[in-house]
Motif scaffolding. Sequence first.
Motif, PDB file in Angstrom:
ATOM      1  N   ILE A 225      -5.278   2.324   4.346  1.00  0.00           N
ATOM      2  CA  ILE A 225      -6.100   2.082   3.170  1.00  0.00           C
ATOM      3  C   ILE A 225      -7.570   1.981   3.544  1.00  0.00           C
ATOM      4  O   ILE A 225      -8.358   1.401   2.827  1.00  0.00           O
TER       5      ILE A 225
ATOM      6  N   TYR B 184       0.853  -1.189   0.000  1.00  0.00           N
ATOM      7  CA  TYR B 184       0.000   0.000   0.000  1.00  0.00           C
ATOM      8  C   TYR B 184       0.888   1.238   0.000  1.00  0.00           C
ATOM      9  O   TYR B 184       2.072   1.191   0.346  1.00  0.00           O
TER      10      TYR B 184
ATOM     11  N   TRP C  54       0.217   5.743   0.680  1.00  0.00           N
ATOM     12  CA  TRP C  54      -0.750   6.812   0.906  1.00  0.00           C
ATOM     13  C   TRP C  54      -0.006   8.124   1.139  1.00  0.00           C
ATOM     14  O   TRP C  54       1.183   8.139   1.472  1.00  0.00           O
TER      15      TRP C  54
ATOM     16  N   ASP D  21      -4.857  10.789  -0.299  1.00  0.00           N
ATOM     17  CA  ASP D  21      -4.825   9.750  -1.332  1.00  0.00           C
ATOM     18  C   ASP D  21      -4.293   8.463  -0.727  1.00  0.00           C
ATOM     19  O   ASP D  21      -3.321   8.496   0.051  1.00  0.00           O
ATOM     20  N   ASN D  22      -4.901   7.345  -1.080  1.00  0.00           N
ATOM     21  CA  ASN D  22      -4.318   6.076  -0.679  1.00  0.00           C
ATOM     22  C   ASN D  22      -4.532   5.034  -1.762  1.00  0.00           C
ATOM     23  O   ASN D  22      -5.371   5.195  -2.646  1.00  0.00           O
ATOM     24  N   ALA D  23      -3.742   3.977  -1.687  1.00  0.00           N
ATOM     25  CA  ALA D  23      -3.816   2.920  -2.690  1.00  0.00           C
ATOM     26  C   ALA D  23      -3.279   1.632  -2.099  1.00  0.00           C
ATOM     27  O   ALA D  23      -2.432   1.643  -1.200  1.00  0.00           O
TER      28      ALA D  23
ATOM     29  N   ARG E  64      -3.669  -2.261  -9.059  1.00  0.00           N
ATOM     30  CA  ARG E  64      -3.530  -1.177  -8.095  1.00  0.00           C
ATOM     31  C   ARG E  64      -4.881  -0.483  -7.963  1.00  0.00           C
ATOM     32  O   ARG E  64      -5.465  -0.053  -8.964  1.00  0.00           O
TER      33      ARG E  64
ATOM     34  N   GLU F  62     -12.824   6.234  -7.325  1.00  0.00           N
ATOM     35  CA  GLU F  62     -12.099   5.012  -6.983  1.00  0.00           C
ATOM     36  C   GLU F  62     -11.747   4.291  -8.285  1.00  0.00           C
ATOM     37  O   GLU F  62     -12.609   4.104  -9.154  1.00  0.00           O
TER      38      GLU F  62
ATOM     39  N   LYS G 105      -6.962   2.643  -6.163  1.00  0.00           N
ATOM     40  CA  LYS G 105      -6.670   3.951  -5.582  1.00  0.00           C
ATOM     41  C   LYS G 105      -7.966   4.684  -5.264  1.00  0.00           C
ATOM     42  O   LYS G 105      -8.934   4.620  -6.022  1.00  0.00           O
ATOM     43  N   ASN G 106      -7.984   5.389  -4.117  1.00  0.00           N
ATOM     44  CA  ASN G 106      -9.111   6.254  -3.774  1.00  0.00           C
ATOM     45  C   ASN G 106      -8.599   7.384  -2.894  1.00  0.00           C
ATOM     46  O   ASN G 106      -7.397   7.496  -2.634  1.00  0.00           O
TER      47      ASN G 106
END
Length: 480
Positions: free
Chosen positions: A376, A168, A170, A199-201, A212, A249, A214-215
Motif C-alpha cells: 500500500i 489491504y 492490491w 492498483d492498491n487499497a 476503503r 485517490e 484506493k489509489n
Amino acid sequence: GEGTSGINVRGAKADQNLLLMNEVLVLSSNHALGFLSGFNTDVTETFTLYKGNLPATFGGRAGSALNILMRPGSKESWQGQVGMGTSNGKLLLEGPVVKDKVSLIVGGRVSNVNWLLQQADDIDIQNSRLNFYDGYVGLNWEIAKGHQLELNTLMTGDDFKFSDQFGYDWANRISSVRYKGILGARISLSALMADGDFDNAFFDPEGVDAARVKNGMRYQQGKVSATWANENLAVTGGLEGVKYQGKPERIAPFDSESAVQVEQIGKEKGLELSGFLSLEYELAKNTGFVAGLRYSRYAQLGPDTVFTYRPNAPISENEIIGSTPFTSGKIKSYRGLEPRFSLRQNLSSSLSLKLSYARLFQYIQSVSNTFGPTPIDLWQLSTRYIPPQRSDNFSLGIFKNSKDNSWEYSIDAFFRSSVNQVEYRDFARIFLNPHMETELVFGQGQAYGAEFLIKKNLGVVTGWLAYTYSRSLFRSESLF
C-alpha cells in the motif's frame, strides 16, 4: 556484488531500488507483506543484481537494480508440473505452438496459507485471512535466425485482512512486447514496449468510520538500444521513455453502515525521457573497465492544481495563499547527467579488485507510513515542490576464488551520498492530500557499510554465509 541496497528512513524510503522484468519496470513484487516474491521461480530463468555498478542502460532509481529474466517455453515438446506446498499451490505448462519456431509458457501460483492461521491460539489470527496469486504468460517467436519476438504478461495480487481491524488488497499487471535481433556480425538491436497497471487499497472494516482508500498508477514504457562489439570493445547506446499517470485517490464507505463520505483527489502525471551510451573495454588481459553516461529529463504534466505559498515562509498548509490550475502542458521539469564508471583488475588468477561510481536521479518516490515494504505504498511523482533525489554511489570490493572456484570469498564496501532525500513531518497526512509537499521535508543523506560473503559452490554441501554492516544518516534544516 558491489554497493548496497535501499535503506529505509522513518516512513519515507531513502533510496528505492529498480525492479525489472526483462528490462520492464515493475512497481510491486511482494506477497504476504514481503515474505514471498511475486515472481514464480518456475518461470524465471535468471536474475542479475546491480548494486554499486549500475549500467547506463538502467536508471530512474537512486538505489540498486534487479533485472529478472523470464524463461521461454520449450520449443520441442509439451510438458507441465503441478505442485502443492504449505504456502501455495502452483501449475506450469509449456510447449511448442509451432515446433522449433513458437513456444508458450504459462505458470501460476495461488496461496494456501489460511489453514495455518486457523492453528493459532490467538482469536484475531484465526479470524484473519491471507490470499495471494500470481500468473505469467510468455510467448516466444523465432521469426528468423537471430531475430526473436517476445510477448509477456505478469499478473500478481494480494488480499489480506487482520481480524476486524484492518486490511489491504492490491493487483499488478505488466504486459510487454520485445524484439531482439542480430543485424550483422557485430551489431545487435533490442526494442520493447510495455504497459503497467497497478492498483492498491487499504481498509478499516469496522464501526461508523469503516472506509476503503484506493489509489494506483498506470504507466507506459518504451526502450530501444543497439550494441556494437568486437573481441575487446563493446559500445551500447539507446533511448528510453516512461509515462506515468497517477490514478485518482479515493475514500469510500466500506459498507452500508459506515458514515464516511466519498472523497476523491486527482494525482500527478509525468514523463521521464532518457538517453544512454556505454563503453566496455578490455585494456589488457587482467584489466577491464566500463564507462557510461545517461542523460535523463523529467516533466510534470497537467492537469493539476499547483498551490502558492507565502514568500519566505515554510511550505505548510497554513501558508497557502492561492492556487493555479493547469489543464495540460508542462508544469515543471528537471534534468541531469548520470555518469557511470567501473574498473576490474585481476591481481592473480583467483583474486580480483573491483571499484565503481554511479550518479543516479530518481523522479518517482515510494512513500509509506511504515518502516518496511508494503503493497500500500503511495507512488509520488516529482512536482514543483518535490524535487528528484540525486545520489552518488561508490563501491570497492575484493573477490577471491579457491579450489577451482568451489569456494568464493568477498569483502565489499560502499558509500552513498544523496541530496533531496525525503523525510516526513510528524503526524503526516499521506493519503488524500492534494498538497503532499506540506507533509515532507528534504535534506542530505549518507549511507555506508560493508558486506562480507563466504560461498561454497561445489560438493555434497553448498551454501553461503554473509554479514552486512550498514549505517544511514539524514540531516535536514527544516523543522518537523
